[in-house]
Write a protein that holds these residues in place. Structure first.
Motif, PDB file in Angstrom:
ATOM      1  N   THR A 121      23.079  34.204  46.933  1.00  0.00           N
ATOM      2  CA  THR A 121      21.867  33.753  46.264  1.00  0.00           C
ATOM      3  C   THR A 121      20.913  34.930  46.052  1.00  0.00           C
ATOM      4  OG1 THR A 121      20.263  31.950  46.197  1.00  0.00           O
ATOM      5  CG2 THR A 121      20.547  33.081  48.323  1.00  0.00           C
ATOM      6  N   HIS A 122      19.736  34.662  45.482  1.00  0.00           N
ATOM      7  CA  HIS A 122      18.826  35.719  45.037  1.00  0.00           C
ATOM      8  C   HIS A 122      17.631  35.887  45.969  1.00  0.00           C
ATOM      9  CE1 HIS A 122      19.863  35.319  40.457  1.00  0.00           C
ATOM     10  NE2 HIS A 122      20.939  35.427  41.210  1.00  0.00           N
ATOM     11  N   ALA A 123      17.489  37.061  46.582  1.00  0.00           N
ATOM     12  CA  ALA A 123      16.259  37.392  47.308  1.00  0.00           C
ATOM     13  C   ALA A 123      15.468  38.364  46.452  1.00  0.00           C
ATOM     14  CB  ALA A 123      16.600  38.037  48.639  1.00  0.00           C
ATOM     15  N   VAL A 146      23.739  38.052  49.826  1.00  0.00           N
ATOM     16  CA  VAL A 146      22.428  37.925  49.189  1.00  0.00           C
ATOM     17  C   VAL A 146      22.238  39.064  48.190  1.00  0.00           C
ATOM     18  CG1 VAL A 146      19.929  37.903  49.583  1.00  0.00           C
ATOM     19  CG2 VAL A 146      21.434  36.835  51.253  1.00  0.00           C
ATOM     20  N   ARG A 147      21.763  38.715  46.994  1.00  0.00           N
ATOM     21  CA  ARG A 147      21.391  39.721  45.995  1.00  0.00           C
ATOM     22  C   ARG A 147      19.946  40.120  46.247  1.00  0.00           C
ATOM     23  NH1 ARG A 147      20.422  38.712  39.521  1.00  0.00           N
ATOM     24  NH2 ARG A 147      18.281  38.472  40.222  1.00  0.00           N
ATOM     25  N   ALA A 148      19.659  41.412  46.298  1.00  0.00           N
ATOM     26  CA  ALA A 148      18.295  41.865  46.573  1.00  0.00           C
ATOM     27  C   ALA A 148      17.732  42.615  45.371  1.00  0.00           C
ATOM     28  CB  ALA A 148      18.295  42.769  47.799  1.00  0.00           C
ATOM     29  N   SER A 167       9.150  30.409  42.060  1.00  0.00           N
ATOM     30  CA  SER A 167      10.479  30.979  42.203  1.00  0.00           C
ATOM     31  C   SER A 167      10.900  31.586  40.869  1.00  0.00           C
ATOM     32  CB  SER A 167      11.494  29.961  42.721  1.00  0.00           C
ATOM     33  OG  SER A 167      11.407  28.786  41.999  1.00  0.00           O
ATOM     34  N   TYR A 168      11.807  32.566  40.934  1.00  0.00           N
ATOM     35  CA  TYR A 168      12.144  33.330  39.739  1.00  0.00           C
ATOM     36  C   TYR A 168      12.928  32.499  38.745  1.00  0.00           C
ATOM     37  CZ  TYR A 168      14.171  36.753  36.662  1.00  0.00           C
ATOM     38  OH  TYR A 168      14.561  37.425  35.542  1.00  0.00           O
ATOM     39  N   GLU A 169      12.501  32.509  37.494  1.00  0.00           N
ATOM     40  CA  GLU A 169      13.199  31.816  36.406  1.00  0.00           C
ATOM     41  C   GLU A 169      13.201  32.771  35.218  1.00  0.00           C
ATOM     42  OE1 GLU A 169      14.936  29.030  35.533  1.00  0.00           O
ATOM     43  OE2 GLU A 169      14.895  30.010  33.579  1.00  0.00           O
TER      44      GLU A 169
HETATM   45  O1  EZ4 Z   1      19.379  37.263  33.335  1.00  0.00           O
HETATM   46  O2  EZ4 Z   1      20.777  33.994  33.588  1.00  0.00           O
HETATM   47  O3  EZ4 Z   1      22.750  37.604  37.461  1.00  0.00           O
HETATM   48  N1  EZ4 Z   1      21.984  36.909  36.898  1.00  0.00           N
HETATM   49  C1  EZ4 Z   1      21.258  37.235  35.843  1.00  0.00           C
HETATM   50  C2  EZ4 Z   1      20.381  36.182  35.232  1.00  0.00           C
HETATM   51  C3  EZ4 Z   1      20.331  36.321  33.705  1.00  0.00           C
HETATM   52  C4  EZ4 Z   1      19.970  35.004  33.061  1.00  0.00           C
HETATM   53  C5  EZ4 Z   1      20.097  35.095  31.547  1.00  0.00           C
HETATM   54  O4  EZ4 Z   1      20.026  33.840  30.959  1.00  0.00           O
HETATM   55  O5  EZ4 Z   1      21.329  38.371  35.410  1.00  0.00           O
HETATM   56  O6  EZ4 Z   1      19.082  36.259  35.776  1.00  0.00           O
END
Ligand code: EZ4
Ligand code: CO
Length: 402
Positions: A121-123, A146-148, A167-169
């Protein structure tokens, strides 16, 4: 069994999603994701105007022939809009097959090759301290990978870092936002982020990092080399990949593993990268790369060259794509890792699903088909809103890759 109708559902439960629903004469229906971030309505119209009329009366079990009909039969091949539309049909048909045979889709793809699907997941954070806190929180929740991402000093906005505590979108409503970029500042900073993470977290947690197509090959080679002491699971999208042989140059200089392909839409985009072993993980998503049928072929091709899968799994991929990725990921032998960026509670309510997370792994669940449904009355209350991904400019104003 025959396809009797199909329709496109566009909704925006916190972000936009395009969904294809295919009905059959036996009452079984299937769902496919058709979301292409920032270009949603182009795919919706490709489906409803050009594809749906060709589906009526066909046997939904003929996933291969229908795939070829939509790909070769259109004459105009490839491209994200076409391949996303084909994916939506293909995934909905696999869903129908599973439901009709009363079995989860993974059983139609070879059965389970492993107990669970490793996810990351994304940190993120505005600086190293915030990113470290975020990594620790996910580690406490059980994540093993974890992705940093962190804000870069002297650059006013960075990829993967949210603004204003949300949260990041990646996509935002309205017209495209403009963000800034400095390769020099980023390259000087990035090693210190991972040095700190390894000192504080230790060796075991898998750390990943997304460069988001920002570098040239020689710059990416420098980054990969400078990150070697911190043994990343992967360095993602170091360069734009239209020039596939650019990756050969990175490869000659560093042993940091490379993942790429979230913007790819066909096996041909991966051809040189895979057969020359210039990458380690292929990220082409089921939804943008022609569905389960084409992703399976791409994964099998990759397996010949020691390349494993690492499918894209950001929030713009609906729960239907997440489920499809988990069914395929648990079945194929050369699965690597699956991205898992959390959908909002409202998105999860619109798409009730059988998949789950526990202790670093996800599980597709045992519901027949893909195990995802759509609550259309809730979806109707959240209509489409125009939204775009940001664009990026260098500090002097030059437009660059976001
Ligand atoms: O920028 O899903 O690894 N994930 C990414 C995402 C992309 C978006 C583009 O629609 O690079 O955050
Ligand atoms: Co990415």
């Amino acid at each position: 069994m025959k396809i009797t109708s199909a329709r496109v559902i566009v909704c925006s439960p916190d972000r936009n999603f395009v969904t294809l629903r295919i009905e059959t004469d036996e009452g079984v229906y299937g769902l496919g994701d058709a979301t292409l971030n920032g270009r949603e309505l182009a795919v919706a119209s490709y489906l409803s105007e050009h594809i749906v009329p060709c589906l009526i009366g066909r046997d939904p079990f003929q996933t291969e022939d229908i795939w070829q009909y939509l790909y070769r039969g259109a004459y105009w091949r490839r491209g994200p809009v076409t391949m996303t539309a084909i994916a939506a049909v293909d995934v909905a048909l696999w869903d129908i097959k599973g439901k009709a045979l009363n079995t989860p889709v993974y059983n139609l793809l070879g059965g389970k090759s492993r107990d669970g699907v490793l996810v990351y997941t994304h940190a993120n954070g505005g600086d190293i301290a915030e990113t470290l806190d975020s990594v620790r929180r996910y580690q406490q929740q059980g994540y093993l990978a974890v992705r940093a991402q962190s804000g870069v000093p002297g650059v006013s906005s960075s990829y993967g870092v949210p603004k204003g505590g949300k949260s990041y979108e990646p996509a935002e409503r309205g017209l495209p936002q403009e963000s800034r970029w400095s390769t020099e500042r980023y390259l000087n900073f990035a090693p210190s982020l991972f040095e700190k993470l390894r000192v504080e977290i230790g060796s075991d947690l898998h750390l990943l990092h997304d460069v988001h197509h920002r570098l040239t090959p020689i710059e990416a080679a420098r980054l990969g080399k400078s990150l070697e002491p911190y043994h990343l699971f992967w360095m993602e999208d170091p360069c734009p990949a239209e020039l596939q042989e650019g990756f050969e140059l990175i490869r000659k200089h560093t042993v940091t593993p490379i993942a790429t392909g979230e913007v790819f839409n066909s096996i041909w985009d991966t051809h040189d990268l895979i057969r020359n072993q210039w990458i380690d993980y292929i990220r082409m998503t089921i939804v943008h790369g022609g569905g389960i049928t084409h992703a399976r072929k791409t994964a099998d091709f990759a397996a010949l060259y020691h390349v494993r899968t690492g499918f894209h799994g950001a929030t713009d991929l609906s729960p239907i794509t997440m489920a499809a990725a988990l069914h395929l990921g648990i079945a194929i032998h050369n699965f690597g890792i699956q991205e898992h960026m959390h959908h909002t509670t409202l998105t999860d309510e619109v798409f009730p699903h059988a998949y789950s997370f526990a202790e670093g792994y996800m599980y597709p669940g045992d519901a027949p088909g893909l195990g995802v449904d759509i609550d259309e009355s809730l979806a109707d209350r959240h209509p489409y809103q125009r939204a775009y991904l940001p664009v990026a400019r260098k500090l002097d104003g030059t437009l660059t890759d976001w």
